[in-house]
Design a protein around this motif. Structure first.
Motif, PDB file in Angstrom:
ATOM      1  N   THR A  24       3.370   2.253   6.494  1.00  0.00           N
ATOM      2  CA  THR A  24       4.447   2.078   5.522  1.00  0.00           C
ATOM      3  C   THR A  24       3.937   1.386   4.261  1.00  0.00           C
ATOM      4  N   ARG A  25       3.144   0.330   4.439  1.00  0.00           N
ATOM      5  CA  ARG A  25       2.609  -0.379   3.277  1.00  0.00           C
ATOM      6  C   ARG A  25       1.660   0.500   2.460  1.00  0.00           C
ATOM      7  N   ASP A  26       1.009   1.467   3.127  1.00  0.00           N
ATOM      8  CA  ASP A  26       0.046   2.325   2.432  1.00  0.00           C
ATOM      9  C   ASP A  26       0.713   3.484   1.708  1.00  0.00           C
ATOM     10  N   SER A  27       1.963   3.775   2.027  1.00  0.00           N
ATOM     11  CA  SER A  27       2.618   4.941   1.454  1.00  0.00           C
ATOM     12  C   SER A  27       3.038   4.684   0.015  1.00  0.00           C
ATOM     13  N   VAL A  28       3.054   5.739  -0.773  1.00  0.00           N
ATOM     14  CA  VAL A  28       3.471   5.656  -2.169  1.00  0.00           C
ATOM     15  C   VAL A  28       4.946   5.306  -2.259  1.00  0.00           C
ATOM     16  N   GLU A  29       5.696   5.735  -1.292  1.00  0.00           N
ATOM     17  CA  GLU A  29       7.141   5.499  -1.296  1.00  0.00           C
ATOM     18  C   GLU A  29       7.474   4.020  -1.306  1.00  0.00           C
ATOM     19  N   PHE A  30       6.636   3.204  -0.663  1.00  0.00           N
ATOM     20  CA  PHE A  30       6.890   1.764  -0.580  1.00  0.00           C
ATOM     21  C   PHE A  30       5.891   0.966  -1.419  1.00  0.00           C
ATOM     22  N   GLY A  31       5.353   1.562  -2.446  1.00  0.00           N
ATOM     23  CA  GLY A  31       4.505   0.838  -3.385  1.00  0.00           C
ATOM     24  C   GLY A  31       3.023   0.897  -3.084  1.00  0.00           C
ATOM     25  N   GLY A  32       2.620   1.548  -2.046  1.00  0.00           N
ATOM     26  CA  GLY A  32       1.197   1.668  -1.738  1.00  0.00           C
ATOM     27  C   GLY A  32       0.531   2.757  -2.564  1.00  0.00           C
ATOM     28  N   GLU A  33      -0.786   2.844  -2.459  1.00  0.00           N
ATOM     29  CA  GLU A  33      -1.547   3.840  -3.217  1.00  0.00           C
ATOM     30  C   GLU A  33      -2.275   4.832  -2.311  1.00  0.00           C
ATOM     31  N   GLY A  34      -2.065   4.749  -1.001  1.00  0.00           N
ATOM     32  CA  GLY A  34      -2.694   5.690  -0.079  1.00  0.00           C
ATOM     33  C   GLY A  34      -4.165   5.439   0.144  1.00  0.00           C
ATOM     34  N   ASP A  35      -4.641   4.213  -0.168  1.00  0.00           N
ATOM     35  CA  ASP A  35      -6.068   3.928   0.005  1.00  0.00           C
ATOM     36  C   ASP A  35      -6.477   3.994   1.475  1.00  0.00           C
ATOM     37  N   LEU A  36      -5.625   3.485   2.353  1.00  0.00           N
ATOM     38  CA  LEU A  36      -5.953   3.493   3.777  1.00  0.00           C
ATOM     39  C   LEU A  36      -6.044   4.929   4.306  1.00  0.00           C
ATOM     40  N   ALA A  37      -5.131   5.788   3.854  1.00  0.00           N
ATOM     41  CA  ALA A  37      -5.158   7.189   4.285  1.00  0.00           C
ATOM     42  C   ALA A  37      -6.427   7.879   3.807  1.00  0.00           C
TER      43      ALA A  37
END
Length: 502
Positions: A24-37
């Motif tokens: 959830t923290r990694d998702s763009v929807e919740f302010g993340g940038e997808g770095d972990l993905a």
């Protein structure tokens, strides 16, 4: 849930087992940038390659033809063959795999009909029905010779109960009678079998007719053959001492007869999609057509055309001849009924049945069965034909030739239903079996290509080489002095007589 997800298989699995809070923290929807993905996707790419390497190493340990999944790499097959002392003869990769995979089983069954049939179908990629020559040879019956029970041969047990009745005794299936009984027809008859079950009749055989497996048996073995010379002709005859080939020398105690259906070639039903009618190519570009049958006229009014595994009834190129340096038509493994190209035409493994008109021709391993009309060439841009069949008397200015032949090919004659009757004739364009070589074709055409294969459109299917490979392979598995002969049989393209109750 995260919106940015890995694309690799292992990366997706790693990302899926992470706790939901990190995704959830990694998702763009919740302010993340997808770095972990992206990080897990990078790891997954490497792990996917390692997994693929391990899977291939496992597949490389088995030289067979798996029904699905990976198979061993082709360059490993000769090493497996050397390990098992196998002489590879099949020109087809699938056939070579079967040679290695079945080497031990075939040696254990050496000399049996089962091994012979398996070798023919694996090495030659063809359906065969086998007859032993000694069973077809006429012999003098010995008085008092015991006979096998009729039931063991798949016939009515009453043949054994009425031995004193002349009419029944003469029809006993184990009687080596050479005189034909014209009261009864001898032919193959379909056997009724429930789906997923085996027939109760011990004489029933399973054969593929026209692409469909059918259980059948021989009826009235002493009767008059409905189709003399076919797989269901079991009549006994005088020994034929001539050298065996496709038409003679079959009836001999030292022969094994392999009846095989003639290949249907380019127009086998369901092999390629069919475009009915004319096709126009009028854009100034390179047109690419693959795996297509055009039952009409292909007109090229602009650009060039490149054909691969195509059959075209009529090819017309109407663009100006222009330069003779670049081909207006570049065809490989193609079949034409007739064509007209004012510019440069380049053919490799092609067959032209009728008229072929070219401004400049470059042909290799091709077959011109009709008329070849070449425009006068120039020393700068000569015609070039090599390892091909050309019509007798072909001549043109600036014509370069190398190892060509003028011997006429012989195509199979097939049976066609026309106006309520069956007619046997050579297949025309668009009909199954068109342009397929008959065994009577001269060797200069049958094996005249640069690599020793057949000339023309069916070079890639290796029909001639496959038949030769079967005969070569069987020499190792037949008893001393026995000789195999392959006989083309059109009856294997037609289903047997309607089902019987036995």
């Amino acid at each position: 849930m995260a919106t940015d997800k890995p694309t690799t298989t292992t990366g997706t699995q790693l990302y899926g087992i992470l706790p939901e809070v990190y995704r959830t923290r990694d998702s763009v929807e919740f302010g993340g940038e997808g770095d972990l993905a992206r990080f897990l996707d990078t790891c997954g790419e490497l792990l996917d390659r390692i997994r693929a390497t391990m899977d291939q190493r496992l597949a490389d340990s088995f030289p067979d033809n798996p029904p699905s999944g990976l198979s061993c790499q082709p360059w490993l097959i000769p090493y497996f063959a050397q390990l098992l002392d196998v002489r590879l003869v099949s020109p087809d990769e699938e056939g070579r795999r079967d040679e290695v995979a079945n080497a031990v089983a075939w040696r254990q069954r050496k000399g049996t009909l089962t091994a012979i049939e398996q070798i023919a179908e694996a090495v030659g990629q063809m359906e065969v029905e086998i007859q032993e020559g000694w069973r077809r040879s006429a012999v003098t019956p010995r008085i008092g010779m015991p006979q096998l029970p009729a039931g063991a041969l798949g016939e009515d047990p009453r043949f054994d109960d009425f031995q004193d009745h002349p009419l029944w005794a003469a029809r006993h299936p184990d009687l080596p009678a050479a005189t034909t009984d014209f009261r009864y027809p001898a032919r193959a008859m379909e056997v009724v079998v429930a789906a997923g079950e085996f027939p109760a009749n011990p004489a029933a055989k399973l054969t593929t007719f026209a692409g469909r497996p059918v259980w059948w048996r021989q009826v009235n073995p002493h009767g008059a053959p409905c189709f003399p010379g076919s797989f269901d002709d079991v009549s006994r005859r005088t020994v034929d001492l001539r050298t065996p080939d496709w038409r003679q020398g079959h009836i001999h105690p030292k022969r094994v007869i392999l009846s095989a259906p003639p290949p249907l070639g380019f127009f086998e039903p369901g092999r390629f999609p069919v475009h009915t009618g004319d096709m126009l190519l009028d854009e100034d570009q390179e047109h690419l057509l693959e795996d297509l049958i055009i039952d009409g006229t292909l007109k090229v009014t602009a650009g060039t055309v490149k054909l691969k595994r195509c059959a075209v009834r009529v090819l017309e190129v109407t663009v100006p001849a222009g330069t003779m340096e670049e081909p207006a038509v570049d065809a490989r493994e193609c079949l034409f009924d007739k064509l007209a190209v004012p510019g440069l035409a380049r053919f490799e493994y092609c067959t032209v049945l009728g008229l072929c008109e070219c401004g400049r021709l470059q042909a290799s391993d091709s077959l011109f069965a009709g008329t070849l009309d070449l425009k006068p060439g120039m020393l700068k841009n000569p015609h070039c034909i090599r390892f091909s069949r050309i019509p007798p008397g072909t001549a043109a200015a600036a014509l370069l030739t190398h190892r060509n032949t003028t011997e006429r090919p012989v195509f199979y004659a097939f049976e066609f239903d026309e106006v309520g009757e069956t007619v046997r004739r050579t297949a025309k364009f668009g009909e199954p079996g068109c342009a397929v070589f008959h065994p009577a074709t001269p060797e200069a055409v049958h094996f005249g290509a640069e690599d020793g294969g057949e000339m023309g459109v069916h070079h890639g299917w290796r029909y001639s080489l496959l038949m030769a490979a079967v005969l070569d392979k069987l020499k190792e598995f037949l008893p001393v002095g026995m000789e195999a002969v392959i006989v083309p049989d059109l009856r294997l393209h037609r289903k047997p007589f309607p089902p019987c109750s036995m």
